[in-house]
Design an enzyme around this catalytic site. Structure first.
Site, short mmCIF file in Angstrom:
data_model
loop_
_atom_site.label_atom_id
_atom_site.label_comp_id
_atom_site.label_asym_id
_atom_site.label_seq_id
_atom_site.Cartn_x
_atom_site.Cartn_y
_atom_site.Cartn_z
N GLN A 110 -17.79 10.91 8.69
CA GLN A 110 -16.77 10.86 9.72
C GLN A 110 -15.38 11.13 9.18
OE1 GLN A 110 -15.67 6.30 10.25
NE2 GLN A 110 -17.84 6.62 10.61
N HIS A 112 -11.09 10.44 10.83
CA HIS A 112 -10.32 9.92 11.96
C HIS A 112 -9.12 10.82 12.20
CE1 HIS A 112 -12.93 6.55 11.64
NE2 HIS A 112 -12.59 6.39 10.38
N LYS A 135 -6.22 6.48 13.42
CA LYS A 135 -7.00 5.37 12.90
C LYS A 135 -7.10 5.44 11.38
CE LYS A 135 -11.46 3.05 13.29
NZ LYS A 135 -12.87 3.34 13.05
N GLU A 137 -7.54 3.91 7.87
CA GLU A 137 -8.23 2.66 7.55
C GLU A 137 -8.32 2.47 6.04
OE1 GLU A 137 -11.83 3.16 9.81
OE2 GLU A 137 -12.70 4.54 8.38
N HIS A 275 -15.34 10.85 5.16
CA HIS A 275 -15.89 9.69 4.46
C HIS A 275 -17.13 9.16 5.15
CE1 HIS A 275 -13.16 8.02 7.51
NE2 HIS A 275 -13.94 6.95 7.53
N ARG A 294 -17.56 12.41 14.30
CA ARG A 294 -18.75 12.27 13.45
C ARG A 294 -19.51 13.59 13.33
NH1 ARG A 294 -18.59 7.82 16.83
NH2 ARG A 294 -18.33 5.83 15.73
N LYS A 300 -25.27 8.81 16.79
CA LYS A 300 -24.21 8.88 17.79
C LYS A 300 -23.77 10.33 18.07
CE LYS A 300 -22.10 4.41 16.78
NZ LYS A 300 -20.91 3.79 16.23
ZN LIG Z 1 -13.95 5.55 9.13
#
Ligand SMILES: [Zn+2]
Length: 422
Positions: A110, A112, A135, A137, A275, A294, A300
């Site tokens: 994925q 972001h 996002k 992180e 990542h 993703r 998903k």
């Molecule tokens: Zn992530």
């Protein structure tokens, strides 16, 4: 502000299927630690603990003197708790979501989006991109933690293209040759890397499933014959294939760094950084958002085109993905993980065994405090009565409030604190 401004929380657990199961999960262990009456079901995955006010998992307030049920509701009533700068900069919302993750099987490949792309994706596909926020992180290992992160140095990718013909077949001669010829030229390398990755991700299913089966068969046979399969990244390949058979994401291990973190080591994932988490327990902090693009290792929704377009194709060694904590000069017990985004900072607070009293300093931001180990009684003018801290306790601390801890455990106390230092 008057009344109770420091209080414990009961936090939402997400039982995603990739989580560690039952009491193997650090999430489950912390939940029982914080609430001995909590029931942990054997056989059920405990993937994430959400500490914050995100609408999909707003923490419950554990203080019957407070009228509001959830942290989000309480902050809406008392936005001054955020601290004036945070309140103004983030429209009265807690800017971060603090989590514990317990990963048993790999999470999706994925990335972001940045704010601009997040806003675009949200307006076009709200069903897949639930909000318009970025996002970024950060993951801080609690146990030995493994992930995939960022593109490998080109020499390593070229090495796999040579050693793993099944991988080369998906990338194709032309793109692989471009990558080879681009060595030494950062712009050409970036373009070629994007082409290689995009080619592979867009392979027809029949083609990549056949190649993956051939590769798995070959590596399995080589392993059985006692050969070293590291030139094919054999151990990781077989592990991911056993978790996600026939998934294109299994090939991503030839593009992305395999990062292994020891406890307290961290990695920061800025916008558009590819990542995947593979295994282990970690603390995670992120901007309050749920936007993830993703492209594999997941059942998903996949959005391969968006992912291939958005990624940063910056090859770098895995060591470059480590994000260092710096000592806090004003407090020898504190190490600070301060990523290059305004939304959050995480502090690790390690009160040594010899120290029986410790002050959690006031900061000009609301904080969420998680106790990982140790016992203490916390006194604060803003709590009105003492609060017992033990492994798993989660405390909300309003801006500019301090806490005095009376440590009762022999081995000291370890805590993580998320806040927003503007
Ligand atoms: Zn992530």
């Amino acid at each position: 502000m008057e009344g109770v401004r420091v209080f414990p929380l009961t936090c939402a657990v997400q039982n995603y299927s990739w989580g560690k199961v039952g009491l193997d999960s650090e999430v489950a262990k912390l939940v029982v630690g914080g609430d001995p009456l909590a029931v942990i079901e054997e056989g059920k995955p405990y993937a994430e603990l959400w500490m914050g006010a995100h609408p999909k998992g707003d923490s419950q307030i554990k203080d019957n003197r407070i009228a509001q049920t959830t942290l989000g509701q309480w902050i809406a009533h008392f936005p001054a708790c955020l601290g004036s700068k945070v309140k103004d900069s983030f429209q009265g919302q807690l800017p971060f979501l603090f989590k514990v993750l317990s990963v048993n099987t790999a999470l999706s490949i994925q990335a972001h989006p940045n704010r601009e792309l997040a806003a675009h994706l949200h307006s076009q596909f709200p069903e897949h991109y639930p909000d318009d926020n970025h996002k970024p992180e950060m993951a801080i290992a609690l146990t030995h933690f493994q992930g995939l992160c960022g593109f490998r140095p080109v020499e390593e990718i070229l090495g796999f293209l040579k050693a793993v013909p099944e991988f080369h077949a998906l990338v194709g001669n032309e793109a692989a040759e471009e990558l080879r010829r681009g060595v030494g030229d950062a712009d050409r390398t970036k373009r070629a890397l994007k082409k290689c990755f995009t080619r592979m991700m867009n392979c027809e299913k029949k083609v990549f499933v056949d190649q993956l089966n051939m590769l798995v068969k070959r590596v399995t046979e080589e392993g059985a014959a006692g050969k070293d399969t590291s030139s094919s990244n054999g151990e990781l390949l077989l592990r991911l294939h056993s978790q996600y058979p026939g998934d294109i994401g299994c090939f991503s291990i030839y593009f992305l760094n395999h990062v292994v973190l020891d406890p307290n080591q961290a990695m920061f994932l800025g916008a558009n950084e590819p990542h995947a988490y593979l295994y282990g327990d970690c603390i995670e902090c992120m901007a309050c958002s749920d936007n993830t693009v993703r492209a594999g290792l997941t059942p998903k929704y996949l959005d391969v085109n968006t992912l291939c377009e958005m990624l940063t194709y910056d090859p770098a060694p895995s060591a470059a993905k480590m994000f260092p904590a710096v000592p806090d000069h004003s407090d020898p017990c504190v190490s600070v993980y301060d990523p290059p985004v305004p939304d959050f900072t995480v502090m690790r607070i390690q009160v040594p065994a010899a120290m029986k009293q410790y002050t959690v300093a006031a900061v000009d931001s609301a904080s969420v405090l998680l106790v990982i180990a140790g016992d203490a009684t916390a006194t604060s003018a803003a709590a009105l009565s003492d609060v017992t801290l033990r492994r798993g306790t989660v405390l909300f601390v309003s801006a500019n409030e301090s806490l005095l801890l009376h440590v009762t455990s022999a081995a000291g106390v370890t805590m993580f604190r998320a806040c927003c230092l503007l």
